[in-house]
Design a protein around this motif. Structure first.
Motif, PDB file in Angstrom:
ATOM      1  N   LEU A 219      19.473  93.642  46.105  1.00 41.56           N
ATOM      2  CA  LEU A 219      19.776  93.549  47.536  1.00 41.56           C
ATOM      3  C   LEU A 219      18.999  92.365  48.101  1.00 41.56           C
ATOM      4  N   GLU A 220      19.721  91.415  48.665  1.00 43.04           N
ATOM      5  CA  GLU A 220      19.088  90.191  49.170  1.00 43.04           C
ATOM      6  C   GLU A 220      18.976  90.267  50.693  1.00 43.04           C
ATOM      7  N   HIS A 221      17.755  90.321  51.184  1.00 38.13           N
ATOM      8  CA  HIS A 221      17.575  90.385  52.642  1.00 38.13           C
ATOM      9  C   HIS A 221      17.548  88.971  53.228  1.00 38.13           C
ATOM     10  N   VAL A 254      14.244  88.508  46.507  1.00 40.34           N
ATOM     11  CA  VAL A 254      13.549  87.687  47.502  1.00 40.34           C
ATOM     12  C   VAL A 254      14.051  86.248  47.417  1.00 40.34           C
ATOM     13  N   ASP A 255      14.739  85.822  48.474  1.00 41.09           N
ATOM     14  CA  ASP A 255      15.130  84.407  48.593  1.00 41.09           C
ATOM     15  C   ASP A 255      14.051  83.766  49.456  1.00 41.09           C
ATOM     16  N   LEU A 256      13.415  82.714  48.921  1.00 37.85           N
ATOM     17  CA  LEU A 256      12.250  82.169  49.631  1.00 37.85           C
ATOM     18  C   LEU A 256      12.581  81.632  51.024  1.00 37.85           C
ATOM     19  N   GLY A 257      13.825  81.326  51.285  1.00 32.90           N
ATOM     20  CA  GLY A 257      14.183  80.769  52.595  1.00 32.90           C
ATOM     21  C   GLY A 257      14.568  81.819  53.629  1.00 32.90           C
ATOM     22  N   HIS A 258      14.421  83.105  53.289  1.00 36.89           N
ATOM     23  CA  HIS A 258      14.955  84.144  54.165  1.00 36.89           C
ATOM     24  C   HIS A 258      13.906  84.884  54.986  1.00 36.89           C
ATOM     25  N   HIS A 259      12.838  84.165  55.343  1.00 34.65           N
ATOM     26  CA  HIS A 259      11.761  84.803  56.103  1.00 34.65           C
ATOM     27  C   HIS A 259      11.414  83.951  57.327  1.00 34.65           C
ATOM     28  N   PHE A 281      14.610  86.752  42.302  1.00 35.85           N
ATOM     29  CA  PHE A 281      14.318  85.679  43.264  1.00 35.85           C
ATOM     30  C   PHE A 281      15.486  84.735  43.406  1.00 35.85           C
ATOM     31  N   HIS A 282      15.614  84.181  44.579  1.00 35.75           N
ATOM     32  CA  HIS A 282      16.375  82.960  44.776  1.00 35.75           C
ATOM     33  C   HIS A 282      15.335  81.929  45.184  1.00 35.75           C
ATOM     34  N   PHE A 283      15.024  81.018  44.269  1.00 31.07           N
ATOM     35  CA  PHE A 283      14.044  79.985  44.583  1.00 31.07           C
ATOM     36  C   PHE A 283      14.706  78.826  45.326  1.00 31.07           C
ATOM     37  N   LEU A 327      17.760  79.930  40.956  1.00 30.47           N
ATOM     38  CA  LEU A 327      17.637  78.912  42.004  1.00 30.47           C
ATOM     39  C   LEU A 327      18.771  79.170  42.982  1.00 30.47           C
ATOM     40  N   ASP A 328      18.537  78.965  44.261  1.00 28.00           N
ATOM     41  CA  ASP A 328      19.630  79.046  45.242  1.00 28.00           C
ATOM     42  C   ASP A 328      19.402  77.917  46.236  1.00 28.00           C
ATOM     43  N   GLN A 329      20.034  76.804  45.977  1.00 25.10           N
ATOM     44  CA  GLN A 329      19.764  75.604  46.768  1.00 25.10           C
ATOM     45  C   GLN A 329      21.070  74.937  47.167  1.00 25.10           C
TER      46      GLN A 329
HETATM   47 ZN    ZN Z   1      20.062  83.380  48.244  1.00 23.07          ZN
END
Ligand code: ZN
Ligand code: AOS
Ligand code: ZN
Length: 431
Positions: A219-221, A254-259, A281-283, A327-329
């Motif tokens: 689950l990606e928040h 945890v996607d690092l850009g989602h905070h 992770f999505h880095f 990676l999610d870029q």
């Molecule tokens: Zn993502």
């Protein structure tokens, strides 16, 4: 015409030119690390086993909501996307797996897709569902939500799509599905927070029931965007609540850009790892929001501190701790292959630095409340240039000492520009 591939001889020639200086740098670093009780070969071998999946949507040029400036030689279909992933893995040797996104990557012939991946030596990581946009011919719209929509029929359609993604993933050998929904509201009063969350839980459990026993559901928040006032799965706490309610096969991604800016993400990682709910992770990196910039480009220290928590969880939990790394870029102004090569390298760098932290010394300093020594111990690892370890790990696996230099030497992009003439209609990256 056979698709051009980067040959072993291009990589071997490149490595031959780099060999002498790499050996010198590696030996020097090995000597310095041995004085700190660290065996460089063992760090190299651990790094060589590390894998971070490449997103199929990352090999096309991305864009913003304002515009997308197409690149040259962009992949036109999922097979060509895999070819680019192969180039990335051949040079970087850190991305043996590819994460597909449906329906973007839906192939007529799954058997052919699977054997294409096998021929390239690639495997499939988590599959991603897409209920954040409407597809051509779709009956009901996701404009006001998907898994949380008020209309049961829309929710059913979104659940069906996720179940179909699981079926496709099963055929391809994936073992997980990542669910990110754009559901939420743009204005106060637009949505009842509680009802929307309850609808999410109901829909998500219908997907969960469709999981094979050896699959995971991630689950990606995301704090905001495309919903700008409130998002249904907005933070790790909500994600944790949902994953706990669903069951052991559901974990948080945890996607690092989602905070929110300045959120202590390494602490979130520690908490989720402790709860055995850290799925993956999505880095990427960011300055402001979900910028999807190249990993390690803006806040490399944060990435290192995240890996510090990961290594610490790995030591505590052993082999059962195995989050999925991806990676999610969105590569808007760079060659996507170069960005992904560099990003894989930076993720590997953060991991290698975390591995050389003197944990006994750190623990002793923490016990003694020796704040300066604790800080010095962590930063000593961060300040060590581990580049020779990364290069040696790559070369050991058949990759290039300097992947981007070798990519440019190979003429890959020029060849693809000829092989893949653009018809002007493709939008292979995210816009
Ligand atoms: Zn993502
Ligand atoms: C969106 O912001 C998320 O990061 C998702 O992971 C999304 O599915 C991915 O970026 C592809 O659009
Ligand atoms: Zn995102």
């Amino acid at each position: 015409m056979d698709a051009f591939r980067i040959s072993d001889s291009v990589i071997a020639d490149h490595n031959a030119r780099a060999a002498a200086s790499l050996k010198r740098d590696y030996d020097n670093l090995g000597e310095a690390l041995s004085r700190r009780g660290v065996k460089i070969d063992s760090i190299r071998d651990t790094v060589a086993r590390f894998n971070v999946a490449v997103p199929s949507w990352g090999v096309g040029t991305g864009g913003t909501r304002f515009a997308r400036f197409a690149g040259v030689g962009e992949p036109r279909n999922v097979y060509e996307k895999l070819d680019d992933c192969d180039a990335i893995h051949r040079l970087g040797r850190i991305s043996r797996t590819v994460s597909l996104h449906f329906p973007w990557d839906k192939a007529e012939d799954l058997g052919r897709l699977k054997s294409h991946a096998r021929e390239l030596g690639l495997a499939f990581d988590a599959v991603n569902s897409n209920t954040f946009q409407d597809q051509a011919g779709q009956t009901l719209s996701y404009k006001f939500g998907s898994l949380t929509h008020q209309d049961r029929e829309v929710r059913k359609q979104a659940v069906r799509h996720n179940l179909e993604c699981i079926e496709l993933g099963k055929e391809l050998g994936s073992k997980a599905i990542t669910v990110w929904v754009g559901d939420g509201s743009n204005f106060p009063g637009q949505q009842d927070f509680t009802e929307a969350f309850e609808r999410y839980l109901e829909s998500a459990s219908e997907i969960y029931r469709g999981l094979p026993s050896d699959w995971m559901m991630f689950l990606e928040h995301k704090l905001f965007e495309p919903a700008f006032y409130a998002t249904v799965i907005n933070d790790w706490g909500t994600s944790y609540l949902a994953a706990s309610r669903l069951g052991p096969q559901a974990k948080c991604l945890v996607d690092l850009g989602h905070h929110a800016p300045n959120t202590n993400i390494e602490m979130i990682v520690a908490r989720l790892a402790w709860a055995k709910k850290l799925g993956g992770f999505h880095f990427n990196d960011s300055m402001y929001g979900d910028d999807d910039l190249d990993s390690g480009s803006i806040k490399p220290f944060q990435l290192f501190l995240i890996f510090n928590e990961l290594v610490s969880a790995e030591r505590r939990q052993g082999a059962e701790f195995k989050p999925a790394y991806m990676l999610d870029q969105s590569h808007n102004v760079t060659d996507p292959i170069e960005s992904l090569l560099l990003s894989g390298q930076e993720v590997g760098r953060a991991y290698a630095k975390a591995l050389i932290i003197d944990r006994a010394k750190l623990s002793a300093a923490q016990q003694a409340n020796d704040v300066i020594e604790a800080r010095r111990t962590v930063t000593a690892a961060y300040q060590t240039d581990v580049s020779p370890i990364l290069a040696a790990a790559r070369v050991q696996q058949g990759g290039a000492a300097d992947p981007i230099a070798a990519f440019r030497e190979s003429g890959y992009r020029e060849r693809k520009t000829k092989e893949r003439p653009s018809d002007g209609s493709r939008r292979s990256g995210i816009v």
